[in-house]
Design a protein around this motif. Structure first.
Motif, PDB file in Angstrom:
ATOM      1  N   LYS A 218      29.508  34.478  58.563  1.00 48.93           N
ATOM      2  CA  LYS A 218      30.729  33.562  59.622  1.00 48.93           C
ATOM      3  C   LYS A 218      31.023  35.574  60.520  1.00 48.93           C
ATOM      4  O   LYS A 218      31.812  35.586  61.156  1.00 48.93           O
ATOM      5  CB  LYS A 218      31.990  33.536  59.107  1.00 48.93           C
ATOM      6  N   GLY A 219      30.664  36.396  59.160  1.00 49.00           N
ATOM      7  CA  GLY A 219      31.313  37.906  60.421  1.00 49.00           C
ATOM      8  C   GLY A 219      32.634  37.842  59.264  1.00 49.00           C
ATOM      9  O   GLY A 219      33.727  37.308  59.947  1.00 49.00           O
ATOM     10  N   LEU A 220      32.846  38.541  57.881  1.00 49.81           N
ATOM     11  CA  LEU A 220      33.356  38.985  56.959  1.00 49.81           C
ATOM     12  C   LEU A 220      34.170  40.219  57.853  1.00 49.81           C
ATOM     13  O   LEU A 220      34.406  40.888  59.121  1.00 49.81           O
ATOM     14  CB  LEU A 220      32.565  39.677  56.301  1.00 49.81           C
ATOM     15  N   THR A 221      36.034  39.922  57.376  1.00 49.74           N
ATOM     16  CA  THR A 221      37.204  40.739  57.611  1.00 49.74           C
ATOM     17  C   THR A 221      37.854  40.935  57.164  1.00 49.74           C
ATOM     18  O   THR A 221      37.873  40.228  56.326  1.00 49.74           O
ATOM     19  CB  THR A 221      37.573  39.909  59.435  1.00 49.74           C
ATOM     20  N   ILE A 222      37.992  42.158  57.405  1.00 56.37           N
ATOM     21  CA  ILE A 222      38.921  43.134  55.748  1.00 56.37           C
ATOM     22  C   ILE A 222      41.026  41.762  55.910  1.00 56.37           C
ATOM     23  O   ILE A 222      40.898  42.245  56.860  1.00 56.37           O
ATOM     24  CB  ILE A 222      38.916  44.116  55.994  1.00 56.37           C
ATOM     25  N   SER A 223      40.706  41.396  54.867  1.00 61.52           N
ATOM     26  CA  SER A 223      42.682  40.216  54.927  1.00 61.52           C
ATOM     27  C   SER A 223      43.444  41.421  54.333  1.00 61.52           C
ATOM     28  O   SER A 223      43.757  41.290  55.001  1.00 61.52           O
ATOM     29  CB  SER A 223      41.701  39.416  54.177  1.00 61.52           C
ATOM     30  N   ALA A 224      42.937  41.994  53.943  1.00 61.70           N
ATOM     31  CA  ALA A 224      44.652  42.673  53.087  1.00 61.70           C
ATOM     32  C   ALA A 224      43.913  44.703  53.896  1.00 61.70           C
ATOM     33  O   ALA A 224      42.827  45.076  53.043  1.00 61.70           O
ATOM     34  CB  ALA A 224      44.747  42.515  51.600  1.00 61.70           C
ATOM     35  N   VAL A 225      44.767  45.189  54.268  1.00 63.06           N
ATOM     36  CA  VAL A 225      44.894  46.560  54.618  1.00 63.06           C
ATOM     37  C   VAL A 225      46.289  47.272  53.361  1.00 63.06           C
ATOM     38  O   VAL A 225      47.094  46.636  54.153  1.00 63.06           O
ATOM     39  CB  VAL A 225      44.730  47.310  55.793  1.00 63.06           C
ATOM     40  N   GLU A 226      45.723  47.813  51.914  1.00 65.05           N
ATOM     41  CA  GLU A 226      47.236  48.015  51.471  1.00 65.05           C
ATOM     42  C   GLU A 226      46.840  49.210  50.274  1.00 65.05           C
ATOM     43  O   GLU A 226      45.345  50.016  50.519  1.00 65.05           O
ATOM     44  CB  GLU A 226      47.687  47.177  50.146  1.00 65.05           C
ATOM     45  N   ASN A 227      47.960  49.922  50.694  1.00 68.27           N
ATOM     46  CA  ASN A 227      47.435  51.430  49.316  1.00 68.27           C
ATOM     47  C   ASN A 227      47.430  51.048  48.158  1.00 68.27           C
ATOM     48  O   ASN A 227      48.072  50.388  48.004  1.00 68.27           O
ATOM     49  CB  ASN A 227      48.730  52.678  49.721  1.00 68.27           C
ATOM     50  N   TYR A 228      47.083  51.130  47.031  1.00 66.62           N
ATOM     51  CA  TYR A 228      46.355  51.228  45.618  1.00 66.62           C
ATOM     52  C   TYR A 228      45.907  52.016  45.197  1.00 66.62           C
ATOM     53  O   TYR A 228      45.176  53.005  45.200  1.00 66.62           O
ATOM     54  CB  TYR A 228      45.231  49.384  45.815  1.00 66.62           C
ATOM     55  N   SER A 229      46.041  52.012  43.741  1.00 66.00           N
ATOM     56  CA  SER A 229      45.307  53.304  42.369  1.00 66.00           C
ATOM     57  C   SER A 229      44.620  53.223  42.283  1.00 66.00           C
ATOM     58  O   SER A 229      43.815  51.517  41.354  1.00 66.00           O
ATOM     59  CB  SER A 229      46.463  53.754  41.747  1.00 66.00           C
ATOM     60  N   LEU A 230      42.992  53.835  42.988  1.00 61.63           N
ATOM     61  CA  LEU A 230      41.816  53.054  42.534  1.00 61.63           C
ATOM     62  C   LEU A 230      41.721  53.405  40.862  1.00 61.63           C
ATOM     63  O   LEU A 230      40.742  52.512  40.162  1.00 61.63           O
ATOM     64  CB  LEU A 230      40.845  54.297  42.555  1.00 61.63           C
ATOM     65  N   THR A 231      42.554  54.366  40.481  1.00 60.58           N
ATOM     66  CA  THR A 231      42.114  54.446  38.687  1.00 60.58           C
ATOM     67  C   THR A 231      43.069  53.361  38.527  1.00 60.58           C
ATOM     68  O   THR A 231      41.594  52.362  37.487  1.00 60.58           O
ATOM     69  CB  THR A 231      42.671  55.718  38.857  1.00 60.58           C
ATOM     70  N   SER A 232      43.737  52.941  38.427  1.00 61.78           N
ATOM     71  CA  SER A 232      44.502  51.846  38.114  1.00 61.78           C
ATOM     72  C   SER A 232      43.628  50.406  37.930  1.00 61.78           C
ATOM     73  O   SER A 232      43.346  49.561  37.157  1.00 61.78           O
ATOM     74  CB  SER A 232      46.194  51.250  38.101  1.00 61.78           C
ATOM     75  N   LEU A 233      42.880  50.125  39.395  1.00 62.02           N
ATOM     76  CA  LEU A 233      42.004  49.091  39.142  1.00 62.02           C
ATOM     77  C   LEU A 233      40.495  48.771  38.410  1.00 62.02           C
ATOM     78  O   LEU A 233      40.084  48.314  37.610  1.00 62.02           O
ATOM     79  CB  LEU A 233      41.382  48.828  41.393  1.00 62.02           C
ATOM     80  N   ILE A 234      40.423  50.056  38.727  1.00 57.96           N
ATOM     81  CA  ILE A 234      38.927  50.667  37.558  1.00 57.96           C
ATOM     82  C   ILE A 234      39.386  50.174  35.610  1.00 57.96           C
ATOM     83  O   ILE A 234      39.080  49.480  35.122  1.00 57.96           O
ATOM     84  CB  ILE A 234      37.983  52.260  37.694  1.00 57.96           C
ATOM     85  N   LYS A 235      40.969  50.213  35.511  1.00 61.66           N
ATOM     86  CA  LYS A 235      41.345  50.457  34.300  1.00 61.66           C
ATOM     87  C   LYS A 235      40.960  49.299  33.904  1.00 61.66           C
ATOM     88  O   LYS A 235      41.187  48.665  32.306  1.00 61.66           O
ATOM     89  CB  LYS A 235      42.579  51.234  34.319  1.00 61.66           C
ATOM     90  N   ASP A 236      41.805  48.308  34.628  1.00 60.05           N
ATOM     91  CA  ASP A 236      41.938  47.209  34.892  1.00 60.05           C
ATOM     92  C   ASP A 236      40.966  46.256  34.633  1.00 60.05           C
ATOM     93  O   ASP A 236      40.911  45.058  33.607  1.00 60.05           O
ATOM     94  CB  ASP A 236      42.779  46.920  35.951  1.00 60.05           C
ATOM     95  N   VAL A 237      39.943  46.128  35.779  1.00 60.28           N
ATOM     96  CA  VAL A 237      38.673  45.393  35.374  1.00 60.28           C
ATOM     97  C   VAL A 237      37.840  46.000  34.321  1.00 60.28           C
ATOM     98  O   VAL A 237      37.838  44.801  32.963  1.00 60.28           O
ATOM     99  CB  VAL A 237      38.038  46.372  36.742  1.00 60.28           C
ATOM    100  N   LEU A 238      38.030  47.176  33.651  1.00 58.57           N
ATOM    101  CA  LEU A 238      37.002  47.791  32.158  1.00 58.57           C
ATOM    102  C   LEU A 238      37.794  47.117  31.195  1.00 58.57           C
ATOM    103  O   LEU A 238      37.176  46.534  30.222  1.00 58.57           O
ATOM    104  CB  LEU A 238      37.162  49.143  32.469  1.00 58.57           C
ATOM    105  N   GLY A 239      39.577  47.565  31.261  1.00 56.93           N
ATOM    106  CA  GLY A 239      40.148  46.132  30.784  1.00 56.93           C
ATOM    107  C   GLY A 239      39.871  44.519  29.521  1.00 56.93           C
ATOM    108  O   GLY A 239      39.363  44.226  28.444  1.00 56.93           O
ATOM    109  N   ASP A 240      39.224  44.390  31.086  1.00 53.74           N
ATOM    110  CA  ASP A 240      38.936  42.417  30.899  1.00 53.74           C
ATOM    111  C   ASP A 240      37.533  42.436  30.994  1.00 53.74           C
ATOM    112  O   ASP A 240      37.469  41.955  29.940  1.00 53.74           O
ATOM    113  CB  ASP A 240      38.409  42.267  32.107  1.00 53.74           C
TER     114      ASP A 240
END
Ligand code: ADP
Length: 375
Positions: A218-240
């Motif tokens: 349908k033509g994807l649009t970025i729904s949220a734009v925020e600052n976040y820590s990539l390091t924390s995100l990767i750690k979180d995914v790996l933890g799971d």
């Protein structure tokens, strides 16, 4: 008076010839118009005589079947008709030529010169010219519609299979839990709940991917734009993933805490797709290495496995929707061929790029970039 009257009815022969010439010109130009329409039309058309032989056909008709016009003339359409459709088509032809039908319409499969199938809706009528009867047929090419229908059917059966597989495991493991709760050891209970969790996560990811594909269409649009820590995100995914894949080793190499800006949930989905592929396409004894570093205003994330690898000729293809490398389509590894397509779309939408470096038998490294807010 009589002489005058006579003059009124008998016309000057020259004038009459001129009028006839004019009429002939009009007829010729009309005929030319129809001839041009017939010849240049994009719709395949042919005229047959009472012996059902092709007397005239246009270029579109020749293109449709992959023959030259010369090759088609004098032949019968049945020569190019798939065996499954000959009988029905012939019945309709007989009924038409016996005037039991004014016209007919039929969906049929024809065979091109190279053997490939071409699906058509066939419209045929009879017409008479100079006391002779001819058949006029128009063939509407519906091959791409047929392919789309087939893809849709395949897609539905793949989705059904993909959804049923984890559900079956969840069901059997929860039944085991129910029956053996009192007598099982704690570690066995832990194993069963981990298994259930893993398959629930797999179901969730499958559904997330399906939802994402429809958003992209349908033509994807970025729904949220925020600052976040990539390091924390990767750690979180790996933890799971460590919890649900206790027998796999994941190594991390991070150069500090890198911040980015964008849609965190979508990057989470990319990470799940890439790390899960690394798990899926490498064997249990091998490591999966995840690294994050900063390079020219970009954060670069790489996921490396030491598994099956991908042949060079497939490197571009694997990012296409539904594409799966042949030989990898092992039932156990089944997927829908959507993970990389989605990852690629998301990364591009967020201003980055995704690429693969891989050699067959030596493993694969998938890397992507996102903007880095770190200096
Ligand atoms: P899926 O994994 O559901 O089949 P993807 O779009 O994620 O779909 O991947 C497409 C194909 O690319 C896979 O079917 C597989 O053939 C190949 N592939 C992806 N990641 C890897 C990997 N890490 N190692 C080997 N092959 C891979």
């Amino acid at each position: 008076m009589e002489h005058q009257g006579h003059n009124n009815t008998v016309r000057d022969p020259q004038e009459e010839i001129n009028d006839l010439k004019k009429e002939l010109e009009i007829l010729k130009s009309q005929q030319n118009r129809f001839k041009t329409i017939f010849e240049t039309s994009d719709v395949a058309q042919k005229i047959i005589d009472k012996d059902l032989k092709i007397m005239e056909a246009n270029q579109a008709m020749a293109d449709l079947l992959g023959y030259s016009l010369q090759e088609l003339l004098g032949t019968e359409i049945m020569t190019y008709t798939h065996a499954d459709f000959k009988e029905r088509w012939q019945q309709l032809q007989v009924a038409l030529w016996h005037r039991e039908l004014p016209k007919f319409r039929l969906e049929a499969c024809l065979l091109k010169k190279d053997g490939t199938e071409v699906w058509c809706i066939i419209h045929t009528i009879l017409f008479t010219n100079d006391g002779k009867t001819f058949g006029y047929t128009l063939l509407e090419d519906i091959t791409s519609r047929k392919q789309l229908e087939r893809h849709k059917d395949q897609f539905v059966s793949v989705v059904a299979h993909e959804l049923r597989t984890p559900l079956t495991t969840i069901k059997s493991q929860s039944q085991l839990l129910e029956r053996g709760l009192a007598k099982e050891s704690e570690s066995r209970l832990q194993e069963l709940t981990t298994g259930i969790n893993k398959h629930v996560n797999r179901l969730t990811r499958l559904i997330d991917n399906l939802v994402m594909v429809s958003k992209i269409e349908k033509g994807l649009t970025i729904s949220a734009v925020e600052n976040y820590s990539l390091t924390s995100l990767i750690k979180d995914v790996l933890g799971d993933l460590r919890l649900t894949n206790p027998h796999r080793e994941f190594s991390e190499k991070f150069s500090g805490d890198l911040q980015t800006n964008g849609d965190e949930d979508k990057i989470r989905q990319v990470l799940y797709n890439l790390v899960n592929n690394a798990i899926k396409f490498s064997s249990a004894g091998t490591n999966i290495d995840i690294s994050l570093h900063h390079e020219e205003q970009q954060a670069v994330i790489c996921i490396q496995d030491h598994g099956a690898g991908i042949p060079k000729e497939d490197h571009d293809q694997i990012f296409k929707r539904f594409y799966q490398v042949e030989g990898n389509a092992d039932k156990h590894l089944a997927g829908m061929g959507l993970g990389l397509y989605i990852a690629d779309e998301i990364i591009r939408q967020q201003g980055g790029k995704l690429w693969v470096d891989s050699e067959e038998g030596k493993g694969s490294t998938f890397c992507f970039t996102v903007p880095s807010l770190s200096a």
